[in-house]
Motif scaffolding. Structure first.
Motif, short mmCIF file in Angstrom:
data_model
loop_
_atom_site.label_atom_id
_atom_site.label_comp_id
_atom_site.label_asym_id
_atom_site.label_seq_id
_atom_site.Cartn_x
_atom_site.Cartn_y
_atom_site.Cartn_z
N ARG A 249 90.79 58.30 52.08
CA ARG A 249 91.60 57.45 52.97
C ARG A 249 91.93 58.17 54.27
O ARG A 249 93.03 58.06 54.81
N LYS A 250 90.94 58.86 54.79
CA LYS A 250 91.07 59.58 56.05
C LYS A 250 90.04 59.07 57.05
O LYS A 250 88.92 58.69 56.68
N VAL A 251 90.41 59.08 58.34
CA VAL A 251 89.47 58.74 59.40
C VAL A 251 88.51 59.91 59.60
O VAL A 251 88.94 61.04 59.83
N VAL A 252 87.22 59.64 59.49
CA VAL A 252 86.22 60.70 59.63
C VAL A 252 85.54 60.69 60.99
O VAL A 252 84.95 61.69 61.40
N LYS A 253 85.63 59.54 61.70
CA LYS A 253 85.01 59.49 63.03
C LYS A 253 85.48 58.27 63.78
O LYS A 253 85.88 57.26 63.18
N LYS A 254 85.45 58.36 65.12
CA LYS A 254 85.61 57.20 65.98
C LYS A 254 84.36 57.05 66.84
O LYS A 254 83.85 58.03 67.39
N ILE A 255 83.86 55.82 66.92
CA ILE A 255 82.61 55.53 67.62
C ILE A 255 82.93 54.64 68.83
O ILE A 255 83.54 53.58 68.68
N ASN A 256 82.53 55.05 70.02
CA ASN A 256 82.73 54.24 71.21
C ASN A 256 81.81 53.02 71.18
O ASN A 256 80.61 53.15 70.93
N VAL A 257 82.39 51.84 71.43
CA VAL A 257 81.62 50.60 71.46
C VAL A 257 81.96 49.84 72.73
O VAL A 257 82.44 50.42 73.70
N GLY A 258 81.70 48.52 72.74
CA GLY A 258 81.96 47.71 73.93
C GLY A 258 83.43 47.40 74.12
O GLY A 258 84.30 47.91 73.41
N THR A 259 83.72 46.52 75.08
CA THR A 259 85.10 46.20 75.45
C THR A 259 85.74 45.23 74.46
O THR A 259 85.19 44.18 74.17
N VAL A 260 86.89 45.61 73.97
CA VAL A 260 87.68 44.82 73.03
C VAL A 260 86.86 44.38 71.82
O VAL A 260 86.56 43.19 71.63
N PRO A 261 86.48 45.32 70.98
CA PRO A 261 85.77 44.96 69.74
C PRO A 261 86.68 44.17 68.81
O PRO A 261 87.86 44.48 68.69
N ILE A 262 86.12 43.18 68.15
CA ILE A 262 86.93 42.33 67.26
C ILE A 262 86.39 42.38 65.83
O ILE A 262 86.83 43.18 65.02
N VAL A 275 79.21 44.93 65.28
CA VAL A 275 80.53 44.85 65.89
C VAL A 275 80.46 43.95 67.12
O VAL A 275 79.61 44.15 67.99
N THR A 276 81.35 42.95 67.20
CA THR A 276 81.40 42.07 68.37
C THR A 276 82.33 42.65 69.43
O THR A 276 83.37 43.22 69.11
N ASN A 277 81.97 42.46 70.69
CA ASN A 277 82.78 42.94 71.82
C ASN A 277 83.21 41.75 72.66
O ASN A 277 82.42 41.23 73.46
N GLN A 278 84.46 41.32 72.49
CA GLN A 278 84.92 40.08 73.11
C GLN A 278 85.27 40.24 74.58
O GLN A 278 85.07 39.33 75.37
N GLY A 279 85.83 41.40 74.97
CA GLY A 279 86.29 41.56 76.33
C GLY A 279 87.51 40.70 76.62
O GLY A 279 88.21 40.26 75.71
N SER A 280 87.76 40.43 77.90
CA SER A 280 88.89 39.59 78.31
C SER A 280 88.37 38.34 78.98
O SER A 280 87.18 38.23 79.28
N LYS A 281 89.27 37.39 79.24
CA LYS A 281 88.82 36.14 79.88
C LYS A 281 88.30 36.39 81.29
O LYS A 281 87.34 35.76 81.73
N SER A 282 88.96 37.29 82.01
CA SER A 282 88.51 37.56 83.37
C SER A 282 87.28 38.45 83.40
O SER A 282 86.50 38.40 84.35
N LYS A 283 87.11 39.27 82.37
CA LYS A 283 85.93 40.12 82.24
C LYS A 283 85.40 40.01 80.81
O LYS A 283 85.60 40.90 79.99
N PRO A 284 84.74 38.92 80.51
CA PRO A 284 84.30 38.68 79.13
C PRO A 284 83.31 39.73 78.64
O PRO A 284 82.43 40.16 79.38
N GLY A 285 83.46 40.11 77.39
CA GLY A 285 82.43 40.89 76.73
C GLY A 285 81.40 39.93 76.16
O GLY A 285 81.73 38.80 75.79
N ASN A 286 80.17 40.35 76.09
CA ASN A 286 79.12 39.45 75.60
C ASN A 286 78.06 40.21 74.81
O ASN A 286 76.88 39.87 74.86
N THR A 287 78.51 41.21 74.05
CA THR A 287 77.54 42.03 73.32
C THR A 287 77.94 42.25 71.87
O THR A 287 79.10 42.10 71.49
N ILE A 288 76.91 42.62 71.11
CA ILE A 288 77.06 43.10 69.74
C ILE A 288 76.52 44.53 69.71
O ILE A 288 75.44 44.79 70.22
N ASN A 289 77.30 45.45 69.14
CA ASN A 289 76.78 46.79 68.87
C ASN A 289 76.32 46.87 67.43
O ASN A 289 77.03 46.44 66.51
#
Length: 363
Positions: A249-262, A275-289
């Motif tokens: 129950r320990k965090v072993v790593k953090k992985i950088n992904v896109g903006t505002v992953p959901i 992983v989906t990257n939603q972003g914001s309404k003014s700067k929408p994310g549009n990717t999957i990692n």
């Protein structure tokens, strides 16, 4: 002229439908928060084959393990609808403001919600079960006996007897619980506490919280590796995914992904976590990692549509389906080819998404 064979075939189909004949069909279910509806899609074509009207602002949807029912969280038939409001306010662009829960449709006045149960065979609502304030996500245990619903404004989890469709108990967890998943062995539920910056662990035998694991900013959803050894958690406020070793129950790593992953969802072969990257309404994310589980690195980034939010993978691991919340559409990804192969419109503000292989009665 219409041939006698065509007339005969039409008559046979009508007789089969009248006699209660069912056939197997792969379906994708989409909860449309801005339309109070669930789109039922043909999994192969992405075409809408049916639409189910549900309670106010349905945020999440889940097909049961036996593929017989579909569960939807909402604010009930008489809930207050906030027009144009999303589950999370993405109108700001800085991390401190990007997810301002003070403006969140699930964080204002406490609206007690419900989980509605749909019969997958004929797409009719068969039960409406009261739960806590502003329910977010719902999951059903692998044995189909219990359902767990996160009540964001109550800081609780509702436990439902999924066989008899009645409330069993309520569990206190961290602050603003959002996404949750059951471990592959059915023994634990991991819940992302968005405002608490943690993940709660609930034991399904006792229905009690047994641990809280501190993570970081705005954990939104969790996803298990198929062997249950790792849990991936989207940190929407850090543009990262935390990886937890379930044994320690320990965090072993953090992985950088896109903006505002959901949302996150793993492929059944244990190779990738999407992983989906939603972003914001003014700067929408549009990717999957696509995260490679073996190396815990991003192996591929795929462009879908604005506001990539929900994601699910079919049981064979061939296709993934993504809701594009700001584009009001669903994209279909060929996992082996690592590319989008189809995108079609759905109702307003699609969020949660689920896949099932169901028995359908012709209408």
């Amino acid at each position: 002229m219409i041939s006698k064979n065509k007339i005969l075939i039409a008559m046979q189909i009508s007789m089969l439908a009248w006699s209660g004949y069912t056939f197997a069909a792969d379906r994708v279910y989409v909860a449309n928060e801005g339309a109070d509806s669930v789109n039922v899609l043909d999994a192969a074509s992405l075409k809408t084959v049916d639409k189910v009207h549900v309670g106010k602002m349905p945020h999440n949807v889940q097909v049961s393990p036996d593929n017989k029912t579909v569960w939807v969280t909402n604010l009930g038939a008489n809930g207050t609808h906030s027009s144009g409001s999303e589950h999370m306010d993405m109108s700001k662009d800085t991390h401190s403001e990007k997810m301002d829960m003070g403006k969140d449709s699930h964080a204002g006045k406490k609206e007690h919600g419900e989980v509605w149960v749909i019969n997958a065979e004929n797409d009719t609502v068969i039960s409406k079960i009261p739960v806590g304030a502003h329910p977010a996500h719902v999951v059903v245990t692998p044995d189909g006996k219990m359902a767990y619903i996160s009540n964001s404004a109550d800081n609780t989890i509702s436990v439902i007897d999924a066989e008899h469709l009645k409330n069993l108990t309520t569990i206190n967890v961290g602050k603003f619980p959002h996404g949750l998943r059951v471990s592959p062995d059915g023994k634990e539920v991991y819940i992302a506490n968005m405002k608490g910056g943690s993940v709660s662990v609930v034991d399904t035998a006792s229905n009690k919280e047994v641990s809280q694991i501190p993570l970081g900013k705005m954990p939104a959803q969790v996803g298990f590796s198929p062997d249950g050894k790792l849990v991936f958690v989207s940190l929407s406020g850090e543009d990262a995914v935390a990886v937890i070793d379930t044994a320690t129950r320990k965090v072993v790593k953090k992985i950088n992904v896109g903006t505002v992953p959901i949302q996150l969802f793993g492929t059944p072969d244990g190779k990738s976590m999407l992983v989906t990257n939603q972003g914001s309404k003014s700067k929408p994310g549009n990717t999957i990692n696509m995260i490679d589980i073996a190396s815990l690195t991003v192996a591929k980034t795929i462009t879908t549509g604005d506001g990539a939010h929900g994601v699910v993978v079919d049981k064979n691991g061939k296709y993934a389906y993504v809701t594009n919340s700001f584009a009001n559409s669903v994209s279909m990804i060929d996992i082996n080819e690592r590319k989008v192969v189809n995108t079609l419109p759905v109702d307003n503000n699609p969020n949660g998404i689920s896949w099932g292989s169901v028995e359908v009665t012709p209408k």
